[in-house]
Design an enzyme around this catalytic site. Structure first.
Site, PDB file in Angstrom:
ATOM      1  N   ASP A   1      13.903  15.495  -1.594  1.00 46.04           N
ATOM      2  CA  ASP A   1      13.991  14.239  -1.222  1.00 46.04           C
ATOM      3  C   ASP A   1      14.989  13.433  -2.492  1.00 46.04           C
ATOM      4  OD1 ASP A   1      11.889  14.408  -3.009  1.00 46.04           O
ATOM      5  OD2 ASP A   1      11.482  12.352  -2.766  1.00 46.04           O
TER       6      ASP A   1
ATOM      7  N   GLU B   1       8.833  13.742  -2.673  1.00 42.90           N
ATOM      8  CA  GLU B   1       8.220  13.798  -3.943  1.00 42.90           C
ATOM      9  C   GLU B   1       8.298  12.476  -4.720  1.00 42.90           C
ATOM     10  OE1 GLU B   1       7.561  13.650  -8.006  1.00 42.90           O
ATOM     11  OE2 GLU B   1       9.749  13.684  -7.286  1.00 42.90           O
TER      12      GLU B   1
HETATM   13 NI    NI Z   1      12.250  14.688  -9.687  1.00 42.71          NI
END
Ligand code: NI
Length: 407
Positions: free
Chosen positions: A92, A150
């Protein structure tokens, strides 16, 4: 299994591995720049996931898509029985407007790969490419996990809940973060805590507004906030065992509308970081006690929203030994291994490491001479792409060592 049926460990030619991986560099850069140009936020990595799936498809690698929305798992199984190792890459991007003037700059307004996850995804694809072509030299299975979100709210936990570590059961996991705090050609790794637990809070203080010249008729939410902000710093300096590391940061404070008006409300937000998992719950309780005490003193009331986001990233000793020995082979100079690399940054790799032993490590990616040393999450973040093939080599050699049981 009889002794004679154990497959022979092939004679691993390390320089041959390196030559083959270096030959992947052009592809690695192309993939990384593709991801960089089209960054997507957590759980919205549709184009990223589609590109990964298509690339795996073209290579002929079996994979499963749609895990925790956009997550993908590629499974590379050798003909020889053996352990199961997972490699995790996050994919991401961040809500940042890119300020780099580069041909492959972000085409998605307000979104940028400013943490290097584009590189992580490219490294994982390159590792899949190499391992698939060499699967007959391996033993066991390698699962390559492309994880969403994340940066938040976290894709690791939902992937675990969707059984990404099962069938076949994963024995251990490794992962890396490209790291601009370290120069290219270094690896930062340690056993035990590597990255911190992350907790967050929003706090609303309710006082009583009034004229800036008549404080006696008010309850000043700004003065109450100032007391709270100062007092919160005493949790680390005066309550916590000094041998435990922790941070309490108030990052936001909003109050007031005019210089001569006492604000009736104030809002602040902050984050708490610590390494020791036993401290879970401690900061929430102590922060609440301090706020309650100060609000009572001044006659204010409050609402505290507090949540625990990620546990600390804690590396397993044996898996760290494996990564360290591989790093020595790859980096070839002992001074390139940074042994006590720790950060109060957080990472949801920690959820995987709570389930199974593993090692997360930092791969140096800064190059001062080329201006590639801006910090992570900076609008001009970029890294030295030479790190991509070093990352693949780290993973490939970890797999070789792990699957042949030479921990
Ligand atoms: Ni990172």
């Amino acid at each position: 299994m009889t002794i004679s049926s154990i497959p022979q460990i092939p004679n691993i030619n390390l320089s041959q591995i390196r030559l083959e991986i270096r030959a992947l560099q052009t592809k690695l850069v192309q993939w990384r720049r593709q991801f960089h140009q089209y960054p997507e936020l957590g759980f919205k990595e549709q184009a990223t996931a589609a590109f990964i799936a298509q690339t795996l498809e073209e290579m002929g690698i079996p994979h499963q898509t749609g895990i925790a929305k956009t997550g993908i798992v590629a499974t590379i199984t050798s003909a020889h029985p053996g352990p199961v190792l997972a490699i995790r890459a996050d994919m991401d991007a961040l809500p940042i407007q890119e300020e780099n003037d580069i041909p492959y700059r972000s085409q998605n307004d307000g979104i940028m790969h400013a943490c290097g996850h584009d590189g992580h995804t490219a490294i994982a694809l390159g590792t899949a490419d190499y391992l698939w072509r060499h699967r007959e030299d391996l033993k066991g299975t390698v699962k390559i996990i492309f994880q969403p979100a994340e940066e938040s709210p976290g894709g690791a936990k939902p992937m675990i809940e969707e059984k990404v570590l099962k069938n076949p059961d994963v024995d251990a996991i490794i992962g890396l973060h490209l790291w601009n705090n370290l120069p290219l050609g270094t690896v930062g790794v340690r056993s035990g805590p590597l990255m911190a637990a992350v907790e967050c809070f929003h706090l609303d203080i309710f006082g009583k507004g009034g004229h800036g010249a008549m404080p006696d008729q008010t309850i000043d939410s700004v003065v109450v906030s100032a007391q709270i902000i100062n007092a919160l710093q005493t949790i680390v300096s005066r309550n916590l065992n000094p041998l435990d590391s922790a941070v309490v940061t108030v990052g936001e404070l909003h109050a007031g509308t005019a210089l001569n008006v006492i604000a009736d409300q104030a809002r602040m937000s902050g984050t708490v970081r610590y390494f020791n998992p036993d401290l879970k719950g401690y900061f929430h309780r102590r922060i609440d006690e301090i706020i309650a005490g100060i609000c009572q003193t001044f006659g204010a009331t409050y609402q505290l929203d507090y949540w625990w986001l990620y546990p600390p990233v804690i590396n397993d000793q044996k898996m760290t030994d494996l990564v360290q020995s591989v790093a020595l082979d790859v980096i070839e100079t002992p001074t390139g291994i940074v042994p006590n690399c720790q950060t109060m940054g957080g990472e949801d790799m920690s959820f995987f490491l709570q389930e199974i032993p593993g090692c997360y490590f930092f791969l140096g990616s800064a190059n001062q001479d080329q201006g590639l040393a801006f910090p992570h999450h900076h609008p001009r973040f970029n890294f030295d792409e030479t790190a991509l093939s070093i990352g693949v080599e780290m993973f490939v050699r970890c797999v070789e060592k792990f699957c042949h049981g030479t921990i």
